[in-house]
Design a protein around this motif. Structure first.
Motif, PDB file in Angstrom:
ATOM      1  N   ASP A  63      -2.334   5.358  -4.173  1.00  0.00           N
ATOM      2  CA  ASP A  63      -3.211   6.522  -4.024  1.00  0.00           C
ATOM      3  C   ASP A  63      -2.454   7.778  -4.433  1.00  0.00           C
ATOM      4  O   ASP A  63      -1.548   8.239  -3.737  1.00  0.00           O
ATOM      5  CB  ASP A  63      -3.681   6.631  -2.572  1.00  0.00           C
ATOM      6  CG  ASP A  63      -4.774   7.678  -2.397  1.00  0.00           C
ATOM      7  OD1 ASP A  63      -5.082   8.390  -3.378  1.00  0.00           O
ATOM      8  OD2 ASP A  63      -5.327   7.794  -1.286  1.00  0.00           O
ATOM      9  N   ASN A  93      -5.920  -0.312 -13.389  1.00  0.00           N
ATOM     10  CA  ASN A  93      -6.982  -0.901 -12.576  1.00  0.00           C
ATOM     11  C   ASN A  93      -7.510   0.188 -11.648  1.00  0.00           C
ATOM     12  O   ASN A  93      -7.089   0.313 -10.488  1.00  0.00           O
ATOM     13  CB  ASN A  93      -6.436  -2.090 -11.783  1.00  0.00           C
ATOM     14  CG  ASN A  93      -7.506  -2.745 -10.929  1.00  0.00           C
ATOM     15  OD1 ASN A  93      -8.700  -2.606 -11.187  1.00  0.00           O
ATOM     16  ND2 ASN A  93      -7.076  -3.458  -9.883  1.00  0.00           N
ATOM     17  N   LEU A  94      -8.416   0.996 -12.169  1.00  0.00           N
ATOM     18  CA  LEU A  94      -8.940   2.131 -11.412  1.00  0.00           C
ATOM     19  C   LEU A  94      -9.928   1.676 -10.350  1.00  0.00           C
ATOM     20  O   LEU A  94     -10.709   0.747 -10.560  1.00  0.00           O
ATOM     21  CB  LEU A  94      -9.616   3.126 -12.352  1.00  0.00           C
ATOM     22  CG  LEU A  94      -8.727   3.736 -13.443  1.00  0.00           C
ATOM     23  CD1 LEU A  94      -9.562   4.565 -14.408  1.00  0.00           C
ATOM     24  CD2 LEU A  94      -7.614   4.570 -12.829  1.00  0.00           C
ATOM     25  N   GLU A  95      -9.910   2.355  -9.202  1.00  0.00           N
ATOM     26  CA  GLU A  95     -10.853   2.046  -8.130  1.00  0.00           C
ATOM     27  C   GLU A  95     -12.251   2.486  -8.555  1.00  0.00           C
ATOM     28  O   GLU A  95     -12.470   3.665  -8.851  1.00  0.00           O
ATOM     29  CB  GLU A  95     -10.431   2.772  -6.851  1.00  0.00           C
ATOM     30  CG  GLU A  95     -11.249   2.370  -5.641  1.00  0.00           C
ATOM     31  CD  GLU A  95     -10.756   3.063  -4.385  1.00  0.00           C
ATOM     32  OE1 GLU A  95     -10.498   2.384  -3.387  1.00  0.00           O
ATOM     33  OE2 GLU A  95     -10.634   4.315  -4.424  1.00  0.00           O
ATOM     34  N   ARG A 127      -5.979   5.205  -7.400  1.00  0.00           N
ATOM     35  CA  ARG A 127      -6.813   6.364  -7.087  1.00  0.00           C
ATOM     36  C   ARG A 127      -6.163   7.585  -7.730  1.00  0.00           C
ATOM     37  O   ARG A 127      -5.097   8.033  -7.308  1.00  0.00           O
ATOM     38  CB  ARG A 127      -6.909   6.562  -5.568  1.00  0.00           C
ATOM     39  CG  ARG A 127      -7.628   5.439  -4.837  1.00  0.00           C
ATOM     40  CD  ARG A 127      -7.584   5.662  -3.329  1.00  0.00           C
ATOM     41  NE  ARG A 127      -8.230   4.578  -2.608  1.00  0.00           N
ATOM     42  CZ  ARG A 127      -8.196   4.442  -1.279  1.00  0.00           C
ATOM     43  NH1 ARG A 127      -7.548   5.346  -0.544  1.00  0.00           N
ATOM     44  NH2 ARG A 127      -8.785   3.405  -0.706  1.00  0.00           N
ATOM     45  N   ARG A 137      -0.598  -3.778 -11.520  1.00  0.00           N
ATOM     46  CA  ARG A 137      -2.035  -4.039 -11.561  1.00  0.00           C
ATOM     47  C   ARG A 137      -2.700  -3.629 -10.254  1.00  0.00           C
ATOM     48  O   ARG A 137      -3.812  -4.075  -9.937  1.00  0.00           O
ATOM     49  CB  ARG A 137      -2.288  -5.537 -11.819  1.00  0.00           C
ATOM     50  CG  ARG A 137      -1.770  -6.034 -13.140  1.00  0.00           C
ATOM     51  CD  ARG A 137      -2.307  -5.234 -14.305  1.00  0.00           C
ATOM     52  NE  ARG A 137      -3.754  -5.243 -14.341  1.00  0.00           N
ATOM     53  CZ  ARG A 137      -4.487  -4.392 -15.053  1.00  0.00           C
ATOM     54  NH1 ARG A 137      -3.894  -3.438 -15.745  1.00  0.00           N
ATOM     55  NH2 ARG A 137      -5.810  -4.480 -15.053  1.00  0.00           N
ATOM     56  N   ALA A 138      -2.032  -2.788  -9.491  1.00  0.00           N
ATOM     57  CA  ALA A 138      -2.586  -2.319  -8.226  1.00  0.00           C
ATOM     58  C   ALA A 138      -3.808  -1.446  -8.474  1.00  0.00           C
ATOM     59  O   ALA A 138      -3.966  -0.836  -9.532  1.00  0.00           O
ATOM     60  CB  ALA A 138      -1.531  -1.544  -7.448  1.00  0.00           C
ATOM     61  N   LYS A 139      -4.670  -1.386  -7.487  1.00  0.00           N
ATOM     62  CA  LYS A 139      -5.846  -0.521  -7.575  1.00  0.00           C
ATOM     63  C   LYS A 139      -5.389   0.933  -7.475  1.00  0.00           C
ATOM     64  O   LYS A 139      -4.605   1.304  -6.602  1.00  0.00           O
ATOM     65  CB  LYS A 139      -6.823  -0.846  -6.452  1.00  0.00           C
ATOM     66  CG  LYS A 139      -8.153  -0.122  -6.563  1.00  0.00           C
ATOM     67  CD  LYS A 139      -9.119  -0.601  -5.490  1.00  0.00           C
ATOM     68  CE  LYS A 139      -9.537  -2.042  -5.766  1.00  0.00           C
ATOM     69  NZ  LYS A 139     -10.564  -2.501  -4.801  1.00  0.00           N
ATOM     70  N   ASP A 178       0.851  -1.192   0.000  1.00  0.00           N
ATOM     71  CA  ASP A 178       0.000   0.000   0.000  1.00  0.00           C
ATOM     72  C   ASP A 178       0.885   1.241   0.000  1.00  0.00           C
ATOM     73  O   ASP A 178       1.752   1.392   0.879  1.00  0.00           O
ATOM     74  CB  ASP A 178      -0.917   0.024   1.229  1.00  0.00           C
ATOM     75  CG  ASP A 178      -1.774  -1.232   1.319  1.00  0.00           C
ATOM     76  OD1 ASP A 178      -2.435  -1.562   0.327  1.00  0.00           O
ATOM     77  OD2 ASP A 178      -1.767  -1.870   2.392  1.00  0.00           O
ATOM     78  N   ARG A 210      -0.924  -3.498  -3.866  1.00  0.00           N
ATOM     79  CA  ARG A 210      -2.376  -3.620  -3.952  1.00  0.00           C
ATOM     80  C   ARG A 210      -3.069  -2.282  -4.161  1.00  0.00           C
ATOM     81  O   ARG A 210      -4.121  -2.219  -4.796  1.00  0.00           O
ATOM     82  CB  ARG A 210      -2.920  -4.259  -2.674  1.00  0.00           C
ATOM     83  CG  ARG A 210      -2.375  -5.641  -2.366  1.00  0.00           C
ATOM     84  CD  ARG A 210      -2.900  -6.157  -1.044  1.00  0.00           C
ATOM     85  NE  ARG A 210      -2.585  -5.231   0.054  1.00  0.00           N
ATOM     86  CZ  ARG A 210      -2.849  -5.469   1.330  1.00  0.00           C
ATOM     87  NH1 ARG A 210      -3.449  -6.605   1.682  1.00  0.00           N
ATOM     88  NH2 ARG A 210      -2.540  -4.586   2.270  1.00  0.00           N
ATOM     89  N   LEU A 211      -2.484  -1.198  -3.638  1.00  0.00           N
ATOM     90  CA  LEU A 211      -3.136   0.105  -3.702  1.00  0.00           C
ATOM     91  C   LEU A 211      -2.102   1.199  -3.913  1.00  0.00           C
ATOM     92  O   LEU A 211      -1.070   1.236  -3.247  1.00  0.00           O
ATOM     93  CB  LEU A 211      -3.914   0.377  -2.405  1.00  0.00           C
ATOM     94  CG  LEU A 211      -4.565   1.763  -2.292  1.00  0.00           C
ATOM     95  CD1 LEU A 211      -5.651   1.942  -3.361  1.00  0.00           C
ATOM     96  CD2 LEU A 211      -5.141   1.976  -0.896  1.00  0.00           C
TER      97      LEU A 211
END
Length: 287
Positions: free
Chosen positions: A132, A174-176, A154, A150-152, A105, A129-130
């Motif tokens: 931001d 991979n957009l949230e 923002r 390929r993380a989500k 993250d 995973r993320l």
């Protein structure tokens, strides 16, 4: 060094105590072991960056609201969650996170990031995973800067300039889902007949203020607009060059005609050759 001091201390203690040499020596040995263990433990324990707080049990590094202007150095390589939100960071260097192979993250929201170095996020591992990046100053970004992660993502609340490059990026990330409608076009590429390709600051374009995803869903294709604009520009350029060639040829022909005319007039102005008396007598004698 520590063990040497302990040995000297123990030798002095044993020499001064006489009978209690065994007990004193055992006590000194234990003290030396404790000192050595604490020294090794201090060397093995990772250091936390300045202005940050590290939670070693969860491998979390908290650098939020720390007044940072750049990504801090010395982030432990075992870090799983890194919080850098609400600072004054403007740029992300290419090697900023290259050693964080376990990172899952990464929080970079509420900064002043306006550019990403080429491959700045490419070194992030597959465990991420993320990511931001919301509430920053990003206007443009490409697939090369994000790599194959390929993380989500923002990416909302940035002053995006919507064009073909951004469209291709959004189609691969991979957009949230909860934040995708917050990706708003502050400006956009011009279409055919709207002037130059890039918008002026005072003229953001017809798609300004609209969510990028909704524009794409409605059939807007910024890559098509860009190709059409490029085709028109090429046609205009070819026409201008052709016109310049024609003008040059006409000018060249006219210049040659004028030169030929002046040369002919010059030849006409020359006096005709006259016959000498000797030539006249010779002709008369011949007859």
């Amino acid at each position: 060094m520590c063990t040497g001091l302990c040995e000297k201390r123990c030798a002095a203690t044993s020499g001064g105590r006489g009978r209690g040499t065994g007990e004193g020596l055992d006590l000194c040995s234990w003290l030396c072991v404790l000192l050595l263990f604490s020294a090794l433990w201090g060397q093995a324990t990772p250091q936390c960056p300045d202005s940050c707080h590290c939670a070693w049990d969860t491998a979390t590094v908290l650098c939020s609201d720390a007044g940072l202007r750049e990504v801090p150095e010395g982030i432990p390589p075992e870090t799983v969650s890194l919080h850098l939100e609400r600072n004054y960071i403007r740029k992300i260097p290419e090697s900023a996170f290259s050693h964080l192979v376990h990172l899952r993250d990464l929080y970079l929201s509420h900064n002043r990031i306006d550019s990403l170095s080429s491959g700045a996020l490419r070194h992030l591992g597959s465990d991420l995973r993320l990511l931001d990046l919301s509430h920053n100053q990003l206007r443009q970004a490409s697939r090369e800067e994000f790599g194959s992660t390929r993380a989500k993502m923002r990416l909302y609340h940035n002053p995006w300039h919507c064009d073909c490059t951004l469209q291709e990026l959004m189609e691969t990330l991979n957009l949230e889902p909860e934040t995708v409608n917050g990706i708003i076009c502050e400006s956009s590429v011009r279409g055919v007949g709207e002037g130059s390709r890039w918008e002026d600051p005072g003229s953001p374009g017809e798609h300004a203020g609209q969510p990028l995803v909704k524009l794409l869903d409605s059939g807007v294709n910024f890559c098509s607009l860009q190709r059409k604009t490029t085709d028109v520009a090429m046609l205009v350029t070819m026409f201008v060059w052709f016109f310049m060639v024609i003008v040059y040829v006409v000018y060249y022909v006219r210049q040659n005609q004028a030169e030929a005319r002046r040369h002919l007039e010059y030849l006409k102005s020359l006096p005709s050759p006259r016959k000498t008396p000797t030539e006249t007598d010779t002709l008369s004698t011949g007859f």
